[in-house]
Design an enzyme around this catalytic site. Structure first.
Site, PDB file in Angstrom:
ATOM      1  N   TYR A 150       0.845  -1.206   0.000  1.00  0.00           N
ATOM      2  CA  TYR A 150       0.000   0.000   0.000  1.00  0.00           C
ATOM      3  C   TYR A 150       0.876   1.250   0.000  1.00  0.00           C
ATOM      4  O   TYR A 150       0.731   2.124  -0.875  1.00  0.00           O
ATOM      5  CB  TYR A 150      -0.892  -0.036   1.229  1.00  0.00           C
ATOM      6  CG  TYR A 150      -1.888   1.106   1.346  1.00  0.00           C
ATOM      7  CD1 TYR A 150      -3.004   1.173   0.513  1.00  0.00           C
ATOM      8  CD2 TYR A 150      -1.731   2.093   2.323  1.00  0.00           C
ATOM      9  CE1 TYR A 150      -3.931   2.206   0.645  1.00  0.00           C
ATOM     10  CE2 TYR A 150      -2.658   3.119   2.467  1.00  0.00           C
ATOM     11  CZ  TYR A 150      -3.758   3.169   1.630  1.00  0.00           C
ATOM     12  OH  TYR A 150      -4.673   4.185   1.763  1.00  0.00           O
ATOM     13  N   ASN A 195     -13.637  -0.736  14.242  1.00  0.00           N
ATOM     14  CA  ASN A 195     -13.450  -1.833  15.196  1.00  0.00           C
ATOM     15  C   ASN A 195     -13.970  -1.455  16.578  1.00  0.00           C
ATOM     16  O   ASN A 195     -14.753  -2.181  17.179  1.00  0.00           O
ATOM     17  CB  ASN A 195     -11.956  -2.170  15.341  1.00  0.00           C
ATOM     18  CG  ASN A 195     -11.575  -3.375  14.503  1.00  0.00           C
ATOM     19  OD1 ASN A 195     -12.317  -3.797  13.629  1.00  0.00           O
ATOM     20  ND2 ASN A 195     -10.396  -3.926  14.775  1.00  0.00           N
ATOM     21  N   GLY A 212      -1.410   1.569  23.186  1.00  0.00           N
ATOM     22  CA  GLY A 212      -2.467   2.577  23.020  1.00  0.00           C
ATOM     23  C   GLY A 212      -1.919   4.000  23.063  1.00  0.00           C
ATOM     24  O   GLY A 212      -2.662   4.973  22.944  1.00  0.00           O
ATOM     25  N   ARG A 216      -3.110   9.056  16.312  1.00  0.00           N
ATOM     26  CA  ARG A 216      -3.639   9.310  14.968  1.00  0.00           C
ATOM     27  C   ARG A 216      -4.442  10.613  15.056  1.00  0.00           C
ATOM     28  O   ARG A 216      -4.850  11.044  16.139  1.00  0.00           O
ATOM     29  CB  ARG A 216      -4.566   8.182  14.485  1.00  0.00           C
ATOM     30  CG  ARG A 216      -3.895   6.830  14.269  1.00  0.00           C
ATOM     31  CD  ARG A 216      -2.911   6.856  13.107  1.00  0.00           C
ATOM     32  NE  ARG A 216      -2.384   5.521  12.801  1.00  0.00           N
ATOM     33  CZ  ARG A 216      -1.306   4.982  13.367  1.00  0.00           C
ATOM     34  NH1 ARG A 216      -0.636   5.656  14.287  1.00  0.00           N
ATOM     35  NH2 ARG A 216      -0.895   3.785  13.009  1.00  0.00           N
TER      36      ARG A 216
HETATM   37  P1  NAD Z   1     -12.840   1.915   0.532  1.00  0.00           P
HETATM   38  O1  NAD Z   1     -12.200   0.570   0.609  1.00  0.00           O
HETATM   39  O2  NAD Z   1     -14.126   2.111   1.243  1.00  0.00           O
HETATM   40  O3  NAD Z   1     -13.050   2.361  -0.977  1.00  0.00           O
HETATM   41  C1  NAD Z   1     -12.170   2.002  -2.009  1.00  0.00           C
HETATM   42  C2  NAD Z   1     -13.007   1.669  -3.241  1.00  0.00           C
HETATM   43  O4  NAD Z   1     -12.127   1.319  -4.324  1.00  0.00           O
HETATM   44  C3  NAD Z   1     -13.950   0.489  -3.029  1.00  0.00           C
HETATM   45  O5  NAD Z   1     -15.228   0.804  -3.513  1.00  0.00           O
HETATM   46  C4  NAD Z   1     -13.294  -0.632  -3.826  1.00  0.00           C
HETATM   47  O6  NAD Z   1     -14.218  -1.609  -4.265  1.00  0.00           O
HETATM   48  C5  NAD Z   1     -12.645   0.144  -4.954  1.00  0.00           C
HETATM   49  N1  NAD Z   1     -11.519  -0.556  -5.576  1.00  0.00           N
HETATM   50  C6  NAD Z   1     -10.478  -1.173  -4.961  1.00  0.00           C
HETATM   51  N2  NAD Z   1      -9.641  -1.712  -5.882  1.00  0.00           N
HETATM   52  C7  NAD Z   1     -10.159  -1.401  -7.101  1.00  0.00           C
HETATM   53  C8  NAD Z   1      -9.768  -1.678  -8.438  1.00  0.00           C
HETATM   54  N3  NAD Z   1      -8.662  -2.392  -8.707  1.00  0.00           N
HETATM   55  N4  NAD Z   1     -10.544  -1.220  -9.457  1.00  0.00           N
HETATM   56  C9  NAD Z   1     -11.673  -0.526  -9.211  1.00  0.00           C
HETATM   57  N5  NAD Z   1     -12.101  -0.242  -7.948  1.00  0.00           N
HETATM   58  C10 NAD Z   1     -11.355  -0.664  -6.910  1.00  0.00           C
HETATM   59  O7  NAD Z   1     -11.755   2.955   1.044  1.00  0.00           O
HETATM   60  P2  NAD Z   1     -11.885   4.514   1.315  1.00  0.00           P
HETATM   61  O8  NAD Z   1     -11.612   4.727   2.757  1.00  0.00           O
HETATM   62  O9  NAD Z   1     -13.107   5.046   0.713  1.00  0.00           O
HETATM   63  O10 NAD Z   1     -10.598   5.041   0.522  1.00  0.00           O
HETATM   64  C11 NAD Z   1     -10.706   5.678  -0.742  1.00  0.00           C
HETATM   65  C12 NAD Z   1      -9.326   6.151  -1.185  1.00  0.00           C
HETATM   66  O11 NAD Z   1      -8.803   7.061  -0.219  1.00  0.00           O
HETATM   67  C13 NAD Z   1      -8.302   5.033  -1.326  1.00  0.00           C
HETATM   68  O12 NAD Z   1      -7.490   5.299  -2.445  1.00  0.00           O
HETATM   69  C14 NAD Z   1      -7.490   5.133  -0.063  1.00  0.00           C
HETATM   70  O13 NAD Z   1      -6.180   4.655  -0.234  1.00  0.00           O
HETATM   71  C15 NAD Z   1      -7.522   6.624   0.213  1.00  0.00           C
HETATM   72  N6  NAD Z   1      -7.325   6.930   1.634  1.00  0.00           N
HETATM   73  C16 NAD Z   1      -8.326   6.721   2.546  1.00  0.00           C
HETATM   74  C17 NAD Z   1      -8.100   6.996   3.888  1.00  0.00           C
HETATM   75  C18 NAD Z   1      -9.169   6.832   4.927  1.00  0.00           C
HETATM   76  O14 NAD Z   1      -8.913   7.088   6.108  1.00  0.00           O
HETATM   77  N7  NAD Z   1     -10.380   6.449   4.590  1.00  0.00           N
HETATM   78  C19 NAD Z   1      -6.847   7.473   4.311  1.00  0.00           C
HETATM   79  C20 NAD Z   1      -5.840   7.639   3.354  1.00  0.00           C
HETATM   80  C21 NAD Z   1      -6.097   7.382   2.015  1.00  0.00           C
HETATM   81  N1  UDP Z   2      -5.695  -0.298  16.185  1.00  0.00           N
HETATM   82  C1  UDP Z   2      -6.017  -0.783  17.460  1.00  0.00           C
HETATM   83  N2  UDP Z   2      -7.039  -1.656  17.559  1.00  0.00           N
HETATM   84  C2  UDP Z   2      -7.790  -2.054  16.496  1.00  0.00           C
HETATM   85  C3  UDP Z   2      -7.472  -1.539  15.206  1.00  0.00           C
HETATM   86  C4  UDP Z   2      -6.403  -0.675  15.098  1.00  0.00           C
HETATM   87  O1  UDP Z   2      -5.379  -0.441  18.452  1.00  0.00           O
HETATM   88  O2  UDP Z   2      -8.731  -2.848  16.697  1.00  0.00           O
HETATM   89  C5  UDP Z   2      -4.579   0.650  16.069  1.00  0.00           C
HETATM   90  C6  UDP Z   2      -3.576   0.325  14.979  1.00  0.00           C
HETATM   91  O3  UDP Z   2      -2.585  -0.563  15.462  1.00  0.00           O
HETATM   92  C7  UDP Z   2      -3.025   1.695  14.671  1.00  0.00           C
HETATM   93  C8  UDP Z   2      -4.216   2.636  14.876  1.00  0.00           C
HETATM   94  O4  UDP Z   2      -5.133   1.908  15.704  1.00  0.00           O
HETATM   95  O5  UDP Z   2      -2.016   2.057  15.587  1.00  0.00           O
HETATM   96  C9  UDP Z   2      -4.906   3.033  13.594  1.00  0.00           C
HETATM   97  O6  UDP Z   2      -5.170   1.864  12.862  1.00  0.00           O
HETATM   98  P1  UDP Z   2      -5.984   1.852  11.500  1.00  0.00           P
HETATM   99  O7  UDP Z   2      -5.893   0.463  10.955  1.00  0.00           O
HETATM  100  O8  UDP Z   2      -7.324   2.423  11.720  1.00  0.00           O
HETATM  101  O9  UDP Z   2      -5.218   2.872  10.559  1.00  0.00           O
HETATM  102  P2  UDP Z   2      -3.676   3.137  10.172  1.00  0.00           P
HETATM  103  O10 UDP Z   2      -2.779   2.276  10.992  1.00  0.00           O
HETATM  104  O11 UDP Z   2      -3.621   2.797   8.735  1.00  0.00           O
HETATM  105  O12 UDP Z   2      -3.513   4.570  10.511  1.00  0.00           O
END
Ligand code: NAD
Ligand code: UDP
Length: 324
Positions: A150, A195, A212, A216
């Site tokens: 990722y 979660n 903990g 974030r």
């Molecule tokens: P999500 O998993 O809910 O949505 C992602 C969507 O992309 C889904 O509908 C999935 O089916 C689609 N998808 C995945 N692979 C695909 C492919 N190969 N072709 C077509 N569609 C595909 O996630 P989200 O939280 O809505 O995230 C959306 C975007 O924002 C992502 O690119 C993610 O990396 C980025 N992002 C999200 C967060 C967050 O906190 N939600 C943080 C950082 C970046």
């Molecule tokens: N985390 C946690 N318990 C859970 C899920 C996640 O303590 O049940 C922690 C995880 O280890 C991380 C933070 O919460 O430190 C945020 O995790 P998340 O997967 O939401 O996002 P990211 O790590 O990608 O920021």
């Protein structure tokens, strides 16, 4: 064929996901016609169910690892699984989605001369040694760890877009998104907010990974989408603007504070338990949003964490009632 009526046509990849579906709601409310492209890996039809009868909405089942040929006026590229359990489920496909997906979308933008907003991530900073994270920080990323599919996929996607910008003058806008939450998050995506809320509502133990003390910064979805729209609305013909901006809430919380807040707001009897920290889990994360604030009409998140978590609890509560 170009769109000769005045309505703007927008492609949203990943449009049936959490962020994508909220973005589409806003675009349609603003009068745009929207094509939602998704392979439904993590997205759901429930997220876009309310749009299926709209004349302003089209659904295209497609995998972004394959080229796409379509005529639109602007592109939002959100397709990618976002939660660790989802992107680690098939890491090779995660890489392909981010790298080949960026290549295909940049190629499309080049052909049709459309601007792209690309959803990047705070994960490009890895386990950051600079705090808060500024856009000029290059990051501290493990290239061979379990999060690399990722993190490195997203870093490579940024490179692909910047090289298309320099070589072919493609109009790019890269948002580095920090942890965002709200209604329509997948209830089983393993992210900390979903979660903890699901565990609290089901009376299960709240699982803190590690001590903990890791932090974030949580942004409510509506605030984030407002940032996307303002970024896309910048006029590249008339002024230069930074092509990459952090988008997130700069208020930092420890994971323990989040757990306590969720227990308090749900009134749950759940107990906190401690599980091992996954490898490469960043210790701290907080965006410096001064560039977005200065360039996006003073954009900054408005929704406080307690308020946003309460709305999200209500959403998950309704899901559980429907499923019962
Ligand atoms: P999500 O998993 O809910 O949505 C992602 C969507 O992309 C889904 O509908 C999935 O089916 C689609 N998808 C995945 N692979 C695909 C492919 N190969 N072709 C077509 N569609 C595909 O996630 P989200 O939280 O809505 O995230 C959306 C975007 O924002 C992502 O690119 C993610 O990396 C980025 N992002 C999200 C967060 C967050 O906190 N939600 C943080 C950082 C970046
Ligand atoms: N985390 C946690 N318990 C859970 C899920 C996640 O303590 O049940 C922690 C995880 O280890 C991380 C933070 O919460 O430190 C945020 O995790 P998340 O997967 O939401 O996002 P990211 O790590 O990608 O920021």
């Amino acid at each position: 064929m170009r769109n000769y009526n005045k309505t703007k046509r927008t492609l949203v990849t990943g449009g049936s996901g959490f962020l994508g579906s909220h973005l589409i709601d806003r675009l349609i409310a603003n009068g745009n016609d929207v094509v939602c492209l998704d392979n439904f890996f993590t997205g759901t039809k429930a997220n876009i169910d309310h749009l299926l009868d709209s004349k302003k909405f089209e659904l295209l089942r497609h995998d972004i690892t394959q080229p796409v040929f379509i005529e639109v006026d602007e592109i939002y590229n959100l397709a990618s699984p976002a939660s660790p359990i989802h992107y680690q489920y098939d890491p090779i496909h995660t890489l392909k989605t981010n790298v080949m997906g960026a290549m295909n979308i940049a190629g499309l933008a080049r052909r049709i001369k459309a601007p792209i907003f690309h959803a990047s991530t705070s994960e490009v900073y890895g386990d950051p040694l600079v705090h808060p994270q500024t856009e000029d920080y290059w990051g501290n990323v493990n290239p061979v760890g379990i999060r690399s599919c990722y993190d490195e996929g997203k870093r490579c996607a940024e490179t692909i877009l910047f090289d298309h910008h320099r070589q072919y003058a493609i109009d790019i806008r890269i948002g580095r998104i920090f942890n965002t939450y709200g209604p329509r998050m997948h209830p089983n995506d393993g992210r900390v907010v979903s979660n903890f809320i699901m565990q609290a509502l089901n009376g299960e133990n709240i699982t803190i990974f590690g001590s903990g003390n890791q932090t974030r910064s949580f942004c409510y979805v509506d605030d984030l989408i407002e940032g996307f729209l303002r970024f896309m609305s910048l006029d590249s013909q008339n002024h230069n603007f930074p092509r990459v901006m952090n988008l997130g809430n700069p208020v930092e919380f420890s994971i323990m504070e989040l757990a306590e807040m969720v227990i308090d707001l749900t009134g749950s009897q759940s107990k906190i338990i401690f599980n091992p920290l996954p490898s490469d889990d960043p210790k701290q994360r907080k965006p410096d949003i001064s560039i977005a604030h200065a360039n996006l009409q003073n954009w900054s998140p408005k929704v406080q964490l307690r308020e946003g978590i309460l709305k999200t609890i209500n959403y998950f509560d309704q899901l559980l009632i429907k499923a019962a």
